[in-house]
Design a protein around this motif. Structure first.
Motif, PDB file in Angstrom:
ATOM      1  N   GLY A   1      30.412  24.237  51.767  1.00 23.54           N
ATOM      2  CA  GLY A   1      30.701  23.435  52.921  1.00 23.54           C
ATOM      3  C   GLY A   1      30.105  23.644  54.505  1.00 23.54           C
ATOM      4  N   VAL A   2      29.730  24.951  54.611  1.00 25.03           N
ATOM      5  CA  VAL A   2      28.946  25.416  55.753  1.00 25.03           C
ATOM      6  C   VAL A   2      27.502  25.737  55.488  1.00 25.03           C
ATOM      7  CG1 VAL A   2      31.202  26.462  56.699  1.00 25.03           C
ATOM      8  CG2 VAL A   2      29.646  27.843  55.261  1.00 25.03           C
TER       9      VAL A   2
ATOM     10  N   LEU B   1      32.104  17.463  51.695  1.00 23.87           N
ATOM     11  CA  LEU B   1      33.218  18.051  52.593  1.00 23.87           C
ATOM     12  C   LEU B   1      33.091  17.613  54.036  1.00 23.87           C
ATOM     13  CD1 LEU B   1      33.423  21.598  51.080  1.00 23.87           C
ATOM     14  CD2 LEU B   1      35.000  19.768  50.980  1.00 23.87           C
ATOM     15  N   LYS B   2      31.947  17.115  54.342  1.00 25.06           N
ATOM     16  CA  LYS B   2      31.546  16.721  55.681  1.00 25.06           C
ATOM     17  C   LYS B   2      31.128  15.465  56.131  1.00 25.06           C
ATOM     18  CE  LYS B   2      30.687  21.449  57.675  1.00 25.06           C
ATOM     19  NZ  LYS B   2      29.591  22.260  58.398  1.00 25.06           N
ATOM     20  N   GLY B   3      30.835  14.706  54.925  1.00 21.89           N
ATOM     21  CA  GLY B   3      30.415  13.194  54.767  1.00 21.89           C
ATOM     22  C   GLY B   3      28.910  12.882  54.982  1.00 21.89           C
TER      23      GLY B   3
ATOM     24  N   LYS C   1      25.299  20.247  47.995  1.00 26.03           N
ATOM     25  CA  LYS C   1      25.901  19.161  47.895  1.00 26.03           C
ATOM     26  C   LYS C   1      27.308  18.951  48.361  1.00 26.03           C
ATOM     27  CE  LYS C   1      28.199  21.003  43.644  1.00 26.03           C
ATOM     28  NZ  LYS C   1      29.590  21.043  43.950  1.00 26.03           N
ATOM     29  N   ASP C   2      28.108  20.227  48.833  1.00 21.33           N
ATOM     30  CA  ASP C   2      29.129  20.323  49.514  1.00 21.33           C
ATOM     31  C   ASP C   2      29.267  19.784  51.065  1.00 21.33           C
ATOM     32  OD1 ASP C   2      30.862  21.126  47.489  1.00 21.33           O
ATOM     33  OD2 ASP C   2      30.012  23.326  47.583  1.00 21.33           O
TER      34      ASP C   2
ATOM     35  N   GLU D   1      22.908  13.667  55.962  1.00 24.94           N
ATOM     36  CA  GLU D   1      21.770  12.923  56.451  1.00 24.94           C
ATOM     37  C   GLU D   1      21.337  13.590  57.532  1.00 24.94           C
ATOM     38  OE1 GLU D   1      22.725   9.097  57.232  1.00 24.94           O
ATOM     39  OE2 GLU D   1      22.713   8.319  55.125  1.00 24.94           O
ATOM     40  N   ARG D   2      21.969  14.166  58.338  1.00 27.06           N
ATOM     41  CA  ARG D   2      21.447  14.881  59.457  1.00 27.06           C
ATOM     42  C   ARG D   2      20.721  16.017  59.129  1.00 27.06           C
ATOM     43  NH1 ARG D   2      26.102  16.421  61.955  1.00 27.06           N
ATOM     44  NH2 ARG D   2      26.466  14.539  62.597  1.00 27.06           N
TER      45      ARG D   2
END
Length: 248
Positions: free
Chosen positions: A173-174, A203-205, A198-199, A210-211
């Motif tokens: 996630g990070v 986890l963040k959307g 993929k996380d 995309e960013r």
């Protein structure tokens, strides 16, 4: 001689590193088990003959240049670090979790276990990644990605005249924060990113994912999937060998 700095964030049991630099006995035993499980019994993905031949060839060539690599492991789970025999072989080992909170250079954080398995894959700082019990985490030291890579870049620049960065990550996630910070401080020395992203989306959307994709595209940061799955090794080992040979 230009060094390749292998920074592995979220090593788990460092299966990716071991796929290249672990013992040959362990490597061929692993391949045999995957062949039986995936190739014969259809339990998971395996590789075709051409891909397997490439894996053997790339691995042999990369192992001949082991002295070119300076390996840095970042693993948050102290129980995993204690149990894996080749962790002491890392040139640097940091038993910390990299965090996204730039306002807190150092923090005490909870590392949540995947399926309450203290040694399992997928341990995360994100509480929502897994269903967990009150005992399903350990406390560990968190270092912000920004501060970690600032300090690491200063250390490496004082130690080596020339080097390139290979960033292998699966930090639940990070990954985006790690990439942004690593690129900020290493700039064009960051030559290759491997692992799994993929996380970030899970986890963040979608917007965060995309960013990150746009950032990597704009800054021409190549990404290759590289996991414990043997089906990722052909492309990943090939990309690492290309990085080695591009500096000759």
């Amino acid at each position: 001689m230009k060094k390749i700095i292998w920074i592995d964030v979220g090593t788990h049991f460092a299966q990716e590193y071991s796929s290249l630099f672990g013992s040959s006995f362990s490597f061929y035993l692993f391949v045999l088990k995957r062949f039986i499980g995936g190739g014969l019994l259809n339990r998971g993905k395996f590789v075709n003959f051409s891909e397997l031949r490439n894996i053997f060839k790339y691995r042999a060539k990369i192992r001949q240049k082991r002295e070119r690599f300076f390996c840095i492991f970042v693993e948050a789970n102290k129980e995993i670090v204690k149990r894996k025999k080749f962790y002491p072989r890392a040139d640097l080992l940091f038993n910390v979790a990299l965090t996204a909170d730039y306002s807190k250079p150092i923090s005490i954080v909870k590392l949540y276990f995947g399926k309450d398995d203290i040694l399992g894959e997928g341990s995360s700082l994100f509480k929502d990644k897994h269903v967990y019990t009150d005992q399903g985490y350990m406390t560990t030291l968190g270092i912000s990605s920004e501060n970690f890579f600032q300090e690491l870049s200063e250390y490496l620049s004082s130690k080596f005249e020339e080097y390139d960065i290979l960033l292998r990550l699966n930090c639940e996630g990070v990954e985006d924060n790690v990439i942004y910070s690593a690129h900020k401080h290493f700039k064009n020395k960051l030559k290759l990113i491997c692992g799994s992203l993929k996380d970030v989306k899970e986890l963040k959307g979608e917007e965060a994912a995309e960013r990150l994709d746009l950032y990597m595209e704009d800054n021409q940061l190549p990404f290759i999937k590289f996991s414990s799955g043997i089906y990722t090794w052909d492309n990943a080992h090939g990309a690492i060998l290309n990085l080695l040979e591009s500096d000759l």
